[in-house]
Design an enzyme around this catalytic site. Structure first.
Site, PDB file in Angstrom:
ATOM      1  N   ASN A   9       0.878  -1.171   0.000  1.00 18.07           N
ATOM      2  CA  ASN A   9       0.000   0.000   0.000  1.00 18.07           C
ATOM      3  C   ASN A   9       0.913   1.217   0.000  1.00 18.07           C
ATOM      4  O   ASN A   9       1.478   1.568   1.031  1.00 18.07           O
ATOM      5  CB  ASN A   9      -0.893  -0.020   1.261  1.00 18.07           C
ATOM      6  N   LYS A  11       0.214   4.193  -0.210  1.00 15.68           N
ATOM      7  CA  LYS A  11      -0.396   5.404   0.374  1.00 15.68           C
ATOM      8  C   LYS A  11      -0.152   6.589  -0.561  1.00 15.68           C
ATOM      9  O   LYS A  11      -0.108   6.403  -1.781  1.00 15.68           O
ATOM     10  CB  LYS A  11       0.135   5.667   1.787  1.00 15.68           C
ATOM     11  N   HIS A  95      -9.549   0.911   4.795  1.00 18.41           N
ATOM     12  CA  HIS A  95      -8.274   1.127   5.490  1.00 18.41           C
ATOM     13  C   HIS A  95      -8.521   2.064   6.682  1.00 18.41           C
ATOM     14  O   HIS A  95      -9.340   2.990   6.596  1.00 18.41           O
ATOM     15  CB  HIS A  95      -7.251   1.736   4.525  1.00 18.41           C
ATOM     16  N   GLU A  97      -6.959   4.483   7.786  1.00 17.45           N
ATOM     17  CA  GLU A  97      -6.759   5.916   7.515  1.00 17.45           C
ATOM     18  C   GLU A  97      -8.003   6.502   6.844  1.00 17.45           C
ATOM     19  O   GLU A  97      -8.368   7.648   7.089  1.00 17.45           O
ATOM     20  CB  GLU A  97      -5.492   6.111   6.666  1.00 17.45           C
ATOM     21  N   GLU A 167      -5.501  -5.246  10.498  1.00 18.87           N
ATOM     22  CA  GLU A 167      -4.503  -4.196  10.698  1.00 18.87           C
ATOM     23  C   GLU A 167      -4.778  -3.457  12.007  1.00 18.87           C
ATOM     24  O   GLU A 167      -5.609  -2.532  12.031  1.00 18.87           O
ATOM     25  CB  GLU A 167      -4.573  -3.189   9.541  1.00 18.87           C
ATOM     26  N   GLY A 173       2.257   2.049  10.618  1.00 20.92           N
ATOM     27  CA  GLY A 173       3.173   3.170  10.449  1.00 20.92           C
ATOM     28  C   GLY A 173       3.849   3.610  11.739  1.00 20.92           C
ATOM     29  O   GLY A 173       4.462   4.668  11.794  1.00 20.92           O
ATOM     30  N   SER A 212       3.388  -2.374  10.302  1.00 26.93           N
ATOM     31  CA  SER A 212       4.845  -2.348  10.485  1.00 26.93           C
ATOM     32  C   SER A 212       5.531  -3.677  10.163  1.00 26.93           C
ATOM     33  O   SER A 212       6.475  -4.081  10.849  1.00 26.93           O
ATOM     34  CB  SER A 212       5.202  -1.865  11.898  1.00 26.93           C
TER      35      SER A 212
HETATM   36  C1  PEP Z   1      -0.788   0.016   5.869  1.00 22.81           C
HETATM   37  O1  PEP Z   1      -0.677   1.100   5.342  1.00 22.81           O
HETATM   38  O2  PEP Z   1      -1.783  -0.679   5.632  1.00 22.81           O
HETATM   39  C2  PEP Z   1       0.274  -0.438   6.765  1.00 22.81           C
HETATM   40  C3  PEP Z   1       0.180  -1.613   7.325  1.00 22.81           C
HETATM   41  O3  PEP Z   1       1.322   0.418   6.951  1.00 22.81           O
HETATM   42  P1  PEP Z   1       2.754   0.066   7.639  1.00 22.81           P
HETATM   43  O4  PEP Z   1       3.219  -1.218   7.024  1.00 22.81           O
HETATM   44  O5  PEP Z   1       3.620   1.224   7.294  1.00 22.81           O
HETATM   45  O6  PEP Z   1       2.496  -0.081   9.096  1.00 22.81           O
END
Ligand code: PEP
Length: 252
Positions: A9, A11, A95, A97, A167, A173, A212
């Site tokens: 992803n 982003k 997601h 976000e 998630e 992040g 992460s």
């Molecule tokens: C994500 O954006 O779905 C995500 C898991 O980000 P990160 O791997 O940076 O934690």
């Protein structure tokens, strides 16, 4: 056996030249994948580029969001038919976000899930709890509520044509990864919940972990019985990291 799927992803990152360098670096290094699949979900303006660069590779591509509406006066929105124009395979739905920053509630996420499937796109349906919710011991309730919204409008059979991504919001992040045991516990809960409606759908459903994930922790996470790959944010912007994560999915 379920396939392992690693999806990047990106982003709101990238530009034409960085994307080209990143994709051209990963394509040859992932050309031999046969036990895991991989995909990148890019910003809308780069779908054309992703399609052009990836179309003869074994890496799929997709978008990070979609409109639940087919067409009309929805300034700034992107419809499923537009994603089809670029041969997207996947689209991320719900997601955290989008939920937290753009007010997407469970009903909106469910409507997007249905719209994606109606167009033949595979939704990567994200669920997960905040730190406050985890500390309040309501992780399972939150994840169940998010799942129920989709199950109510799409039905359990629809999940067979989707990917689910667990998630935990506190791990996205932040550099804080759920331990393999913490993640496995929620993945098992998710699979068990689906199994109560359909054992067959539950057994086949790919449930990714996201939060992460890096080359250094991917293999441990992916070796848990209910973790079928990952949704990768930050580390998907580095060719070395993304390749290492995809190779971990291939090897476990
Ligand atoms: C994500 O954006 O779905 C995500 C898991 O980000 P990160 O791997 O940076 O934690």
């Amino acid at each position: 056996m379920r396939e392992k799927l690693v999806a990047g992803n990106w982003k709101m990152h990238g530009n034409l030249s960085e994307n080209k360098a990143l994709l051209e670096a990963i394509i040859p290094q992932l050309a031999d994948l046969n036990r895991a699949s991989c995909a990148v979900c890019v910003p809308y303006p780069y779908l054309f580029q992703a399609q052009a660069v990836l179309q003869n590779s074994n890496i799929s591509w997709g978008a990070q969001n979609l409109s639940q509406h087919e067409k009309g006066a929805y300034t700034g929105e992107v419809s499923t038919s537009m994603l089809q124009d670029f041969a997207c395979k996947y689209v991320i739905v719900g997601h955290s976000e989008r939920r937290a920053l753009y007010g997407e509630d469970d009903a909106t996420v469910a409507a997007k899930f249905v719209a994606a499937q109606k167009a033949g796109l595979t939704p990567i349906f994200c669920v997960g709890e905040t730190l406050e919710e985890r500390e309040g011991n309501i992780t399972e309730q939150v994840v169940a509520r998010q799942m129920d919204a989709v199950l109510a409008v799409a039905g359990v059979a629809a999940l067979a044509k989707s990917v689910l991504a667990y998630e935990p919001v506190w791990a996205i992040g932040t550099g804080k990864t759920a331990s393999p045991e913490q993640a496995q516990a929620v993945h098992a809960f998710i699979r068990g919940k689906i199994a109560s409606a359909s054992a067959e759908v539950a057994a086949g459903l790919v449930i990714q972990y996201g939060g992460s994930v890096k080359g250094a922790n991917a293999a441990q996470l992916f070796s848990m019985p209910d973790i079928d790959g990952g949704l990768i944010g930050g580390a998907s912007l580095s060719a070395d990291e993304f390749v290492a994560i995809c190779r971990a999915a291939q090897q476990v």
